[in-house]
Write a protein that holds these residues in place. Structure first.
Motif, mmCIF file in Angstrom:
data_model
loop_
_atom_site.group_PDB
_atom_site.id
_atom_site.type_symbol
_atom_site.label_atom_id
_atom_site.label_comp_id
_atom_site.label_asym_id
_atom_site.label_seq_id
_atom_site.Cartn_x
_atom_site.Cartn_y
_atom_site.Cartn_z
ATOM 1 N N LEU A 115 0.814 -1.214 0.000
ATOM 2 C CA LEU A 115 0.000 0.000 0.000
ATOM 3 C C LEU A 115 0.849 1.266 0.000
ATOM 4 C CD1 LEU A 115 -2.752 -1.028 2.593
ATOM 5 C CD2 LEU A 115 -2.900 -1.087 0.096
ATOM 6 N N LEU A 116 2.122 1.147 0.341
ATOM 7 C CA LEU A 116 3.009 2.314 0.294
ATOM 8 C C LEU A 116 3.191 2.819 -1.144
ATOM 9 C CD1 LEU A 116 5.749 1.129 2.815
ATOM 10 C CD2 LEU A 116 3.987 2.857 3.223
ATOM 11 N N ILE A 117 3.056 1.928 -2.122
ATOM 12 C CA ILE A 117 3.269 2.311 -3.522
ATOM 13 C C ILE A 117 2.233 3.339 -3.996
ATOM 14 C CG2 ILE A 117 3.299 1.467 -5.901
ATOM 15 C CD1 ILE A 117 4.415 -1.181 -4.809
ATOM 16 N N PRO A 118 0.930 3.060 -3.877
ATOM 17 C CA PRO A 118 -0.041 4.074 -4.332
ATOM 18 C C PRO A 118 0.013 5.361 -3.530
ATOM 19 C CG PRO A 118 -1.165 2.243 -3.241
ATOM 20 C CD PRO A 118 0.247 1.812 -3.458
ATOM 21 N N CYS A 119 0.346 5.269 -2.246
ATOM 22 C CA CYS A 119 0.449 6.488 -1.438
ATOM 23 C C CYS A 119 1.592 7.369 -1.945
ATOM 24 C CB CYS A 119 0.669 6.131 0.030
ATOM 25 S SG CYS A 119 -0.773 5.410 0.839
ATOM 26 N N GLY A 120 2.747 6.742 -2.197
ATOM 27 C CA GLY A 120 3.887 7.498 -2.694
ATOM 28 C C GLY A 120 3.624 8.108 -4.061
ATOM 29 N N LEU A 121 2.985 7.350 -4.948
ATOM 30 C CA LEU A 121 2.680 7.860 -6.282
ATOM 31 C C LEU A 121 1.628 8.972 -6.242
ATOM 32 C CD1 LEU A 121 2.670 4.555 -8.385
ATOM 33 C CD2 LEU A 121 4.392 6.384 -8.395
ATOM 34 N N ILE A 126 0.333 14.781 -7.093
ATOM 35 C CA ILE A 126 -0.168 16.061 -6.604
ATOM 36 C C ILE A 126 0.931 17.119 -6.626
ATOM 37 C CG2 ILE A 126 -1.224 17.253 -4.641
ATOM 38 C CD1 ILE A 126 -2.994 15.174 -6.161
ATOM 39 N N GLU A 127 2.170 16.718 -6.386
ATOM 40 C CA GLU A 127 3.279 17.669 -6.396
ATOM 41 C C GLU A 127 3.725 18.025 -7.808
ATOM 42 O OE1 GLU A 127 6.257 15.889 -3.912
ATOM 43 O OE2 GLU A 127 5.415 16.786 -2.078
ATOM 44 N N ASN A 128 3.164 17.342 -8.813
ATOM 45 C CA ASN A 128 3.471 17.630 -10.215
ATOM 46 C C ASN A 128 2.160 17.870 -10.963
ATOM 47 O OD1 ASN A 128 6.598 16.905 -10.727
ATOM 48 N ND2 ASN A 128 5.747 15.524 -9.191
ATOM 49 N N PRO A 129 1.569 19.041 -10.816
ATOM 50 C CA PRO A 129 0.225 19.307 -11.364
ATOM 51 C C PRO A 129 0.146 19.279 -12.878
ATOM 52 C CG PRO A 129 1.226 21.321 -10.511
ATOM 53 C CD PRO A 129 2.102 20.200 -10.072
ATOM 54 N N ASP A 130 1.271 19.360 -13.578
ATOM 55 C CA ASP A 130 1.250 19.350 -15.034
ATOM 56 C C ASP A 130 1.289 17.940 -15.620
ATOM 57 O OD1 ASP A 130 1.212 22.124 -15.109
ATOM 58 O OD2 ASP A 130 3.400 22.272 -15.064
ATOM 59 N N ILE A 131 1.202 16.949 -14.762
ATOM 60 C CA ILE A 131 1.270 15.561 -15.216
ATOM 61 C C ILE A 131 0.098 15.268 -16.156
ATOM 62 C CG2 ILE A 131 -0.089 14.604 -13.317
ATOM 63 C CD1 ILE A 131 1.892 12.281 -13.205
ATOM 64 N N PRO A 132 0.322 14.565 -17.267
ATOM 65 C CA PRO A 132 -0.774 14.301 -18.217
ATOM 66 C C PRO A 132 -1.836 13.383 -17.618
ATOM 67 C CG PRO A 132 1.205 13.095 -18.841
ATOM 68 C CD PRO A 132 1.617 14.034 -17.751
ATOM 69 N N PHE A 133 -3.031 13.441 -18.213
ATOM 70 C CA PHE A 133 -4.155 12.679 -17.667
ATOM 71 C C PHE A 133 -3.904 11.180 -17.720
ATOM 72 C CE2 PHE A 133 -8.406 10.690 -18.092
ATOM 73 C CZ PHE A 133 -8.905 11.040 -16.847
ATOM 74 N N TRP A 134 -3.238 10.691 -18.776
ATOM 75 C CA TRP A 134 -2.976 9.254 -18.858
ATOM 76 C C TRP A 134 -2.086 8.787 -17.707
ATOM 77 C CZ3 TRP A 134 1.994 7.603 -19.032
ATOM 78 C CH2 TRP A 134 2.977 8.491 -19.511
ATOM 79 N N ALA A 199 -1.400 15.880 1.459
ATOM 80 C CA ALA A 199 -1.455 15.207 2.761
ATOM 81 C C ALA A 199 -2.252 13.914 2.697
ATOM 82 C CB ALA A 199 -2.073 16.139 3.805
ATOM 83 N N VAL A 200 -3.173 13.800 1.730
ATOM 84 C CA VAL A 200 -3.977 12.585 1.598
ATOM 85 C C VAL A 200 -3.098 11.370 1.328
ATOM 86 C CG1 VAL A 200 -5.795 11.491 0.217
ATOM 87 C CG2 VAL A 200 -5.976 13.901 0.814
#
Length: 461
Positions: A115-121, A126-134, A199-200
């Motif tokens: 579960l640490l994997i999805p939390c870290g990703l 969130i810290e990279n708001p320009d990330i593409p939708f895909w 924080a989520v």
């Protein structure tokens, strides 16, 4: 030698093979259960609930995140909440058989750490708001790891409890996980206000490490529950008529619960844009989660099929009330009716999972001489093994059903600007499930297969 080893050895049984393994486990033996089994089972149940709870918390991360992403369309938001459900449904198949392959305790530790994997990703996204939708879609998909936890936890706990007492513990185990949905939806909005959306992702990491640590020190593996399923066995189990029937019923109960939980906030925003959905979305999952042990208890008392059939009737009536509220634009009625539907999904989740062990117990004991204690023990072991597998398989199909519900709402909104058509289809489906439950488990027949509807009803299904 561990405390469990000492405890089991004092009962005159062979000691475990080492570590946190228990070799001799006979929960259906009343003497063993009262002296030894109950304490060990309850301890494993507690920490199973903790890990499963966190799995659901992580699984629902994006249902909160999308409400704070105004640049996304309704369709994009529903895709970001649907894909985790798809992945969670698929992962429930391998997760079902993982405890039998690696040991329940061992797999609980691994599944918690994953579960640490999805939390870290999530933090990265969130810290990279320009990330593409895909890329957002791929990152959201990893939260499906949390959805897989349910199947492994439920199949593992099935082995710890007597066949005739599984309704309540399975209900508690599932409810402890399901309530993670409402915990996420309730706790995250104020956390976001205080510390930002990132924080989520961070907040769950220390709890995940705690759950893995507790599982390491306090849970057990059961030797008798550990075996490798061949691919042929998995296919054979999945093709059984009872597996197919129960999977369909579980689409109606759990598929509805998880589909509504993922979609509730978006539906509120789409139908009642002036209402602040974040203040209410947690109520639905909370109501359904709390009701799940009640469904297990009612099924233990009155029979799972009876409770399930009545519950589908109530689900259909509740959906009709939701449709009336939408047509009238009545927010209080909409909220009350949807909460009622959530309660019925919880009751149905508990009652259907009571049915599965009862069905396979009736099948395994059919034709077995009750005076032959060794034959009865073998039959019960087989029943528990089959029930554990079917619980996981039906949980996967049920979660996939949640995807269909989400997509039904998406299509309905995009094509008609409302959810009326989706609600009508759901009401019809619940009617079909009610009829299926009666036909397969409650009607009386004079003869039939090796295990007829009559014998299933008499077995407490």
């Amino acid at each position: 030698m561990t405390a469990v080893t000492d405890e089991v050895t004092r009962q005159g049984q062979a000691p475990p093979r080492g570590g946190r393994w228990i070799d001799d486990w006979e929960p259906d033996d009343e003497r063993f259960w009262e002296r030894t089994g109950r304490r060990i089972a309850v301890r494993n149940l507690v920490f199973s609930i903790l890990t499963e709870h966190l799995g659901f918390c992580v699984w629902l991360l994006w249902s909160i995140a999308v409400l704070n992403m105004p640049s996304l369309s309704v369709g994009q938001k529903l895709w970001l909440t649907t894909l985790p459900n798809v992945v969670g449904a698929v992962l429930r198949i391998p997760y079902t058989f993982a405890p039998a392959r690696f040991g329940g305790r061992n797999w609980t530790i691994v599944s918690a750490l994953l579960l640490l994997i999805p939390c870290g990703l999530f933090v990265y996204a969130i810290e990279n708001p320009d990330i593409p939708f895909w890329a957002l879609l791929l990152i959201a998909a990893t939260t499906g790891l949390g959805g897989g936890n349910f199947a492994s936890s439920m199949s593992n706990i099935t082995h710890f409890y007597p066949a005739n007492r599984q309704g309540l513990p399975l209900g508690l185990n599932a409810a402890g996980g399901n309530i993670g949905v409402s915990v996420t939806q309730l706790a995250m909005p104020p956390l976001i206000v205080a510390f930002g959306l990132v924080a989520v992702g961070w907040v769950w990491m220390p709890f995940i490490l705690l759950a893995a640590t507790c599982s390491y020190f306090f849970m057990n593996n059961l030797t008798k529950a550990t075996s490798s399923y061949t691919f042929r066995e998995m296919v054979a189990i999945s093709r059984r008529s009872q597996t197919v029937i129960m999977s369909v019923l579980y689409i109606g109960t759990f598929g509805s619960f998880i589909g509504y939980s993922f979609s509730f906030g978006v539906l509120i925003k789409a139908q009642f844009p002036d209402v602040k959905g974040a203040n209410f979305i947690w109520l639905g999952a909370f109501a359904g989660s709390v009701a799940r042990p009640l469904g297990g208890w009612l099924a233990d008392r009155f029979g799972g099929a009876r409770v399930t059939m009545i519950d589908f009737l109530l689900m259909g009536l509740g959906i009709v009330a939701v449709a009336v509220a939408v047509g009238a634009g009545n927010w209080p009625l909409f909220l009350a009716a949807f909460l009622f539907v959530f309660v019925t999904t919880g009751i149905g989740n508990g009652s259907t999972y009571k049915m599965i062990p009862a069905i396979f117990r009736a099948q395994a004991l059919n034709g077995v001489d009750e005076a032959d204690s060794s034959a009865v023990r073998r039959a019960m072991a087989l029943a528990r093994r089959n029930a554990a597998a079917v619980i996981g398989i039906s949980s996967a199909v049920g979660a996939a059903g949640g995807v269909l519900i989400q997509q039904a709402f998406r299509i309905s909104i995009e094509e008609t600007a409302g959810i009326g058509p989706a609600l009508a289809g759901l009401a019809v489906f619940y009617g079909v499930c009610m009829a299926l439950t009666w036909y397969c488990y409650l009607r009386r027949v004079k003869s039939g297969d090796a295990v007829s509807q009559t014998s299933l009803a008499e077995a407490g299904v």
